[in-house]
Design an enzyme around this catalytic site. Sequence first.
Site, PDB file in Angstrom:
ATOM      1  N   THR A 192       0.843  -1.189   0.000  1.00 15.04           N
ATOM      2  CA  THR A 192       0.000   0.000   0.000  1.00 15.04           C
ATOM      3  C   THR A 192       0.882   1.243   0.000  1.00 15.04           C
ATOM      4  O   THR A 192       1.939   1.259   0.623  1.00 15.04           O
ATOM      5  CB  THR A 192      -0.901   0.005   1.243  1.00 15.04           C
ATOM      6  OG1 THR A 192      -1.799  -1.108   1.174  1.00 15.04           O
ATOM      7  CG2 THR A 192      -1.715   1.285   1.339  1.00 15.04           C
ATOM      8  N   SER A 209       2.129   5.183  -2.142  1.00 13.16           N
ATOM      9  CA  SER A 209       2.329   5.851  -3.424  1.00 13.16           C
ATOM     10  C   SER A 209       3.367   5.169  -4.305  1.00 13.16           C
ATOM     11  O   SER A 209       3.305   5.279  -5.534  1.00 13.16           O
ATOM     12  CB  SER A 209       2.725   7.316  -3.189  1.00 13.16           C
ATOM     13  OG  SER A 209       3.892   7.395  -2.380  1.00 13.16           O
ATOM     14  N   ASP A 265       6.384  -3.624  -0.960  1.00 12.12           N
ATOM     15  CA  ASP A 265       5.684  -2.557  -0.257  1.00 12.12           C
ATOM     16  C   ASP A 265       6.592  -1.333  -0.204  1.00 12.12           C
ATOM     17  O   ASP A 265       7.783  -1.419  -0.500  1.00 12.12           O
ATOM     18  CB  ASP A 265       5.318  -3.020   1.163  1.00 12.12           C
ATOM     19  CG  ASP A 265       4.049  -2.379   1.688  1.00 12.12           C
ATOM     20  OD1 ASP A 265       3.650  -1.319   1.154  1.00 12.12           O
ATOM     21  OD2 ASP A 265       3.455  -2.916   2.638  1.00 12.12           O
ATOM     22  N   ALA A 305       8.044   2.179   2.053  1.00 12.16           N
ATOM     23  CA  ALA A 305       8.487   2.483   3.412  1.00 12.16           C
ATOM     24  C   ALA A 305       8.631   3.991   3.536  1.00 12.16           C
ATOM     25  O   ALA A 305       8.922   4.678   2.553  1.00 12.16           O
ATOM     26  CB  ALA A 305       9.806   1.793   3.731  1.00 12.16           C
ATOM     27  N   ASP A 306       8.416   4.493   4.738  1.00 12.61           N
ATOM     28  CA  ASP A 306       8.506   5.934   4.972  1.00 12.61           C
ATOM     29  C   ASP A 306       9.916   6.364   5.354  1.00 12.61           C
ATOM     30  O   ASP A 306      10.332   7.480   5.064  1.00 12.61           O
ATOM     31  CB  ASP A 306       7.505   6.343   6.050  1.00 12.61           C
ATOM     32  CG  ASP A 306       6.080   6.025   5.633  1.00 12.61           C
ATOM     33  OD1 ASP A 306       5.642   6.552   4.594  1.00 12.61           O
ATOM     34  OD2 ASP A 306       5.410   5.236   6.316  1.00 12.61           O
ATOM     35  N   LYS A 325       7.007   2.294   8.705  1.00 11.89           N
ATOM     36  CA  LYS A 325       5.921   2.219   7.742  1.00 11.89           C
ATOM     37  C   LYS A 325       4.630   2.629   8.432  1.00 11.89           C
ATOM     38  O   LYS A 325       4.558   2.660   9.641  1.00 11.89           O
ATOM     39  CB  LYS A 325       5.781   0.793   7.190  1.00 11.89           C
ATOM     40  CG  LYS A 325       6.943   0.383   6.293  1.00 11.89           C
ATOM     41  CD  LYS A 325       6.879  -1.057   5.824  1.00 11.89           C
ATOM     42  CE  LYS A 325       5.548  -1.480   5.257  1.00 11.89           C
ATOM     43  NZ  LYS A 325       5.044  -0.596   4.184  1.00 11.89           N
ATOM     44  N   GLY A 359       0.442   5.455   5.317  1.00 10.68           N
ATOM     45  CA  GLY A 359      -0.846   5.259   4.663  1.00 10.68           C
ATOM     46  C   GLY A 359      -1.876   4.582   5.539  1.00 10.68           C
ATOM     47  O   GLY A 359      -2.945   4.189   5.063  1.00 10.68           O
ATOM     48  N   GLU A 378      -0.163  -4.609   6.665  1.00 10.81           N
ATOM     49  CA  GLU A 378       1.132  -4.738   5.999  1.00 10.81           C
ATOM     50  C   GLU A 378       2.052  -5.685   6.763  1.00 10.81           C
ATOM     51  O   GLU A 378       2.745  -6.516   6.175  1.00 10.81           O
ATOM     52  CB  GLU A 378       1.784  -3.359   5.857  1.00 10.81           C
ATOM     53  CG  GLU A 378       1.118  -2.493   4.802  1.00 10.81           C
ATOM     54  CD  GLU A 378       1.639  -1.073   4.779  1.00 10.81           C
ATOM     55  OE1 GLU A 378       1.483  -0.408   3.743  1.00 10.81           O
ATOM     56  OE2 GLU A 378       2.206  -0.607   5.795  1.00 10.81           O
ATOM     57  N   LYS A 411      14.002   8.542   1.199  1.00 14.10           N
ATOM     58  CA  LYS A 411      13.561   7.737   2.344  1.00 14.10           C
ATOM     59  C   LYS A 411      14.725   7.096   3.108  1.00 14.10           C
ATOM     60  O   LYS A 411      14.517   6.526   4.179  1.00 14.10           O
ATOM     61  CB  LYS A 411      12.596   6.632   1.876  1.00 14.10           C
ATOM     62  CG  LYS A 411      11.358   7.146   1.145  1.00 14.10           C
ATOM     63  CD  LYS A 411      10.563   8.094   1.998  1.00 14.10           C
ATOM     64  CE  LYS A 411       9.168   8.401   1.479  1.00 14.10           C
ATOM     65  NZ  LYS A 411       8.964   8.463   0.065  1.00 14.10           N
TER      66      LYS A 411
END
Length: 227
Positions: free
Chosen positions: A26, A28, A82, A84-85, A95, A98, A104, A122
């Site tokens: 999930t 962007s 996936d 990651a922030d 993460k 979102g 996740e 990131k």
Amino acid sequence: MEALKKLAGVTAAQYVTDGMTIGLGTGSTAYYFVEEIGRRIKEEGLQVVGVTTSSVTTKQAEGLGIPLTSIDDIDCIDLTVDGADEVDKAFNGIKGGGAALLMEKIVATPTKEYIWVVDESKLVDHLGAFKLPVEVVQYGADRLFRVFERAGYKPSFRMKGDKRLITDMQNFIIDLDLGCIENPFDFGRLLDQTVGVVEHGLFNGMVDKVIVAGQAGVTVLEANQST
């Protein structure tokens, strides 16, 4: 920035082969991975089954014609991709930007190969500049908020408009503004032991590869080669 995210997502899709059960992330950047899987199914006849990590990704996958199954109907997942922030040099990550961190992590746990797709912004020396999401049950959430406040974690409830955001699993999210997390494993264990916490956004020691898209192109970082 969107071009970099797309580059990372499309690169990750190259690891997918016929017959795989794949976890669909999930966010962007993971969005472009899911889009590329949909394209390959339509244009190349790729044969895969997906497991989604949020209602948003479920809707996207269904729209692309990606066959889906439930996490409850399988024992393992071949590959999950996936976003990651934040990702530190030890391949720990934050993460949950979102709000899908619980699903996740549930999907990541039985995954044989776990890949994150990120843009170069990131990558960080220390986790914590990005607020750490903590998913909490609604009952007692305000009391838990005060506990975090007294501990100096600078908590804030995740909002959607003027109301508290409710996750797919019907929980709240409290974001912790920690600045710097010196020991992600210790802090993760502390949150794991906190009553009322369902899950947190520290994904420590879980990822196998990080695909990084930057101005110079794509780099694939292997966690097992880190020092």
